[in-house]
Design a protein around this motif. Sequence first.
Motif, PDB file in Angstrom:
ATOM      1  N   VAL A 111       0.844  -1.189   0.000  1.00 49.95           N
ATOM      2  CA  VAL A 111       0.000   0.000   0.000  1.00 49.95           C
ATOM      3  C   VAL A 111       0.882   1.243   0.000  1.00 49.95           C
ATOM      4  O   VAL A 111       2.026   1.210   0.475  1.00 49.95           O
ATOM      5  CB  VAL A 111      -0.936   0.046   1.234  1.00 49.95           C
ATOM      6  N   PRO A 112       0.377   2.366  -0.528  1.00 56.34           N
ATOM      7  CA  PRO A 112       1.130   3.615  -0.417  1.00 56.34           C
ATOM      8  C   PRO A 112       1.378   3.956   1.051  1.00 56.34           C
ATOM      9  O   PRO A 112       0.453   3.956   1.863  1.00 56.34           O
ATOM     10  CB  PRO A 112       0.216   4.648  -1.083  1.00 56.34           C
ATOM     11  N   MET A 113       2.604   4.259   1.383  1.00 57.72           N
ATOM     12  CA  MET A 113       2.931   4.531   2.776  1.00 57.72           C
ATOM     13  C   MET A 113       2.305   5.824   3.265  1.00 57.72           C
ATOM     14  O   MET A 113       2.149   6.028   4.471  1.00 57.72           O
ATOM     15  CB  MET A 113       4.444   4.564   2.955  1.00 57.72           C
ATOM     16  N   ALA A 114       1.913   6.709   2.345  1.00 52.23           N
ATOM     17  CA  ALA A 114       1.227   7.933   2.758  1.00 52.23           C
ATOM     18  C   ALA A 114      -0.076   7.623   3.480  1.00 52.23           C
ATOM     19  O   ALA A 114      -0.537   8.418   4.308  1.00 52.23           O
ATOM     20  CB  ALA A 114       0.954   8.816   1.540  1.00 52.23           C
ATOM     21  N   LEU A 115      -0.680   6.473   3.200  1.00 52.28           N
ATOM     22  CA  LEU A 115      -1.927   6.088   3.862  1.00 52.28           C
ATOM     23  C   LEU A 115      -1.704   5.729   5.330  1.00 52.28           C
ATOM     24  O   LEU A 115      -2.665   5.687   6.109  1.00 52.28           O
ATOM     25  CB  LEU A 115      -2.568   4.903   3.146  1.00 52.28           C
ATOM     26  N   LEU A 116      -0.447   5.455   5.702  1.00 57.18           N
ATOM     27  CA  LEU A 116      -0.136   5.005   7.064  1.00 57.18           C
ATOM     28  C   LEU A 116       0.584   6.070   7.884  1.00 57.18           C
ATOM     29  O   LEU A 116       0.975   5.806   9.021  1.00 57.18           O
ATOM     30  CB  LEU A 116       0.720   3.738   7.018  1.00 57.18           C
ATOM     31  N   THR A 117       0.754   7.259   7.334  1.00 55.29           N
ATOM     32  CA  THR A 117       1.463   8.313   8.056  1.00 55.29           C
ATOM     33  C   THR A 117       0.711   8.708   9.318  1.00 55.29           C
ATOM     34  O   THR A 117      -0.485   9.020   9.275  1.00 55.29           O
ATOM     35  CB  THR A 117       1.643   9.543   7.154  1.00 55.29           C
ATOM     36  N   ASN A 118       1.415   8.673  10.450  1.00 48.20           N
ATOM     37  CA  ASN A 118       0.875   9.101  11.749  1.00 48.20           C
ATOM     38  C   ASN A 118      -0.318   8.280  12.225  1.00 48.20           C
ATOM     39  O   ASN A 118      -1.113   8.755  13.049  1.00 48.20           O
ATOM     40  CB  ASN A 118       0.484  10.586  11.710  1.00 48.20           C
ATOM     41  N   ILE A 119      -0.456   7.053  11.723  1.00 46.04           N
ATOM     42  CA  ILE A 119      -1.537   6.193  12.201  1.00 46.04           C
ATOM     43  C   ILE A 119      -1.013   4.775  12.394  1.00 46.04           C
ATOM     44  O   ILE A 119       0.079   4.426  11.955  1.00 46.04           O
ATOM     45  CB  ILE A 119      -2.756   6.174  11.250  1.00 46.04           C
ATOM     46  N   ALA A 120      -1.824   3.960  13.051  1.00 50.48           N
ATOM     47  CA  ALA A 120      -1.598   2.523  13.145  1.00 50.48           C
ATOM     48  C   ALA A 120      -2.827   1.827  12.576  1.00 50.48           C
ATOM     49  O   ALA A 120      -3.951   2.317  12.727  1.00 50.48           O
ATOM     50  CB  ALA A 120      -1.359   2.104  14.593  1.00 50.48           C
ATOM     51  N   VAL A 121      -2.617   0.701  11.922  1.00 57.88           N
ATOM     52  CA  VAL A 121      -3.696  -0.032  11.254  1.00 57.88           C
ATOM     53  C   VAL A 121      -3.517  -1.512  11.541  1.00 57.88           C
ATOM     54  O   VAL A 121      -2.395  -2.039  11.494  1.00 57.88           O
ATOM     55  CB  VAL A 121      -3.664   0.205   9.726  1.00 57.88           C
ATOM     56  N   GLU A 122      -4.608  -2.184  11.860  1.00 59.77           N
ATOM     57  CA  GLU A 122      -4.538  -3.627  12.035  1.00 59.77           C
ATOM     58  C   GLU A 122      -4.037  -4.274  10.736  1.00 59.77           C
ATOM     59  O   GLU A 122      -4.470  -3.904   9.637  1.00 59.77           O
ATOM     60  CB  GLU A 122      -5.910  -4.196  12.394  1.00 59.77           C
ATOM     61  N   LEU A 123      -3.125  -5.217  10.863  1.00 60.36           N
ATOM     62  CA  LEU A 123      -2.542  -5.850   9.680  1.00 60.36           C
ATOM     63  C   LEU A 123      -3.616  -6.484   8.806  1.00 60.36           C
ATOM     64  O   LEU A 123      -3.525  -6.453   7.578  1.00 60.36           O
ATOM     65  CB  LEU A 123      -1.501  -6.891  10.101  1.00 60.36           C
ATOM     66  N   ALA A 124      -4.642  -7.042   9.426  1.00 57.85           N
ATOM     67  CA  ALA A 124      -5.713  -7.677   8.659  1.00 57.85           C
ATOM     68  C   ALA A 124      -6.442  -6.679   7.765  1.00 57.85           C
ATOM     69  O   ALA A 124      -6.964  -7.053   6.711  1.00 57.85           O
ATOM     70  CB  ALA A 124      -6.702  -8.350   9.606  1.00 57.85           C
ATOM     71  N   ASP A 125      -6.488  -5.410   8.167  1.00 55.16           N
ATOM     72  CA  ASP A 125      -7.149  -4.405   7.347  1.00 55.16           C
ATOM     73  C   ASP A 125      -6.346  -4.065   6.100  1.00 55.16           C
ATOM     74  O   ASP A 125      -6.879  -3.482   5.152  1.00 55.16           O
ATOM     75  CB  ASP A 125      -7.385  -3.123   8.152  1.00 55.16           C
ATOM     76  N   LEU A 126      -5.048  -4.425   6.107  1.00 58.71           N
ATOM     77  CA  LEU A 126      -4.202  -4.167   4.948  1.00 58.71           C
ATOM     78  C   LEU A 126      -4.076  -5.370   4.032  1.00 58.71           C
ATOM     79  O   LEU A 126      -4.124  -5.235   2.808  1.00 58.71           O
ATOM     80  CB  LEU A 126      -2.799  -3.738   5.405  1.00 58.71           C
TER      81      LEU A 126
END
Length: 284
Positions: A111-126
């Motif tokens: 995924v574009p890393m800009a989507l993850l800037t300053n956040i955390a996301v469950e791996l399953a959502d990716l």
Amino acid sequence: MREVRMEDRGGWRLAQARPHPALRPFLASYDGYWEDTVVPSRMRTLPGRHAVVIISLGTPLRLTVPGAGSGHYGTFVSGLYDAHGSYEHPGGQRGVQLDLTPLGAYTLLGVPMALLTNIAVELADLIGPAAGELVERLAGEPGWPERFDLLDRFLLHRLEIGPSPAAEVVRAWQVLEATGGMAPVAELAGEVGWSRRHLTHRFKEQVGLPPKVMARVLRFQRALDLLAGGDPGWAGVAARCGFYDQAHLNREFRALAGCTPTELLTQLRPQPLDVGADLVPAPA
């Protein structure tokens, strides 16, 4: 049998192995960890040069990230930060931590890393159900050599199917990292043959932060490393890391770490394992 180095850090145990050679350019660390006793912890997270994947084999933690507030996370990905945050855990942590280079994360996560800037996301959502399957299989393996072999196979598959970063972004990142964040954006753009605007757009997309902000984080990290290593020359550290003077250094620490260099160094102490990012104890 795969070689795994085991270490006891006073209540914490650490398992470390070298990843497959094809993965090494993308992984800064590859650690398994577990806590012998249940000791609640609260830590400050700092901006750094790595995206972090935590594969939890135990209780979720409460994570506060700059762009998304607080929430509970199990197996998750934390992108690059340009500010500080924190995490809290009730104790008894068990899992695996992968510190990924930003461009390694771009490829392995897909995924574009800009989507993850300053956040955390469950791996399953990716990556979907494969995340839950990985956790279940890791928990079922008899030992750490088998767990690391499983991780290698999983990540090598991700490497095969993931996108490749632009060669120009790779070069810009290499120069920026090699100079400790001291290469001007105009110089990076000239190096790769792009306009400054185009480089900023593509770099942010694939690394997560614009090159100017990434440079700021790298300068902060270098200064912290020097100060934590015992370098007493504040003015010299400021000059070596690209700050105008000590006052500028202090302002940057307040902005990125939420405290002065002196306060941050006072908090620093040997920790069993830095889990989740570049971490130091958070104030009560």
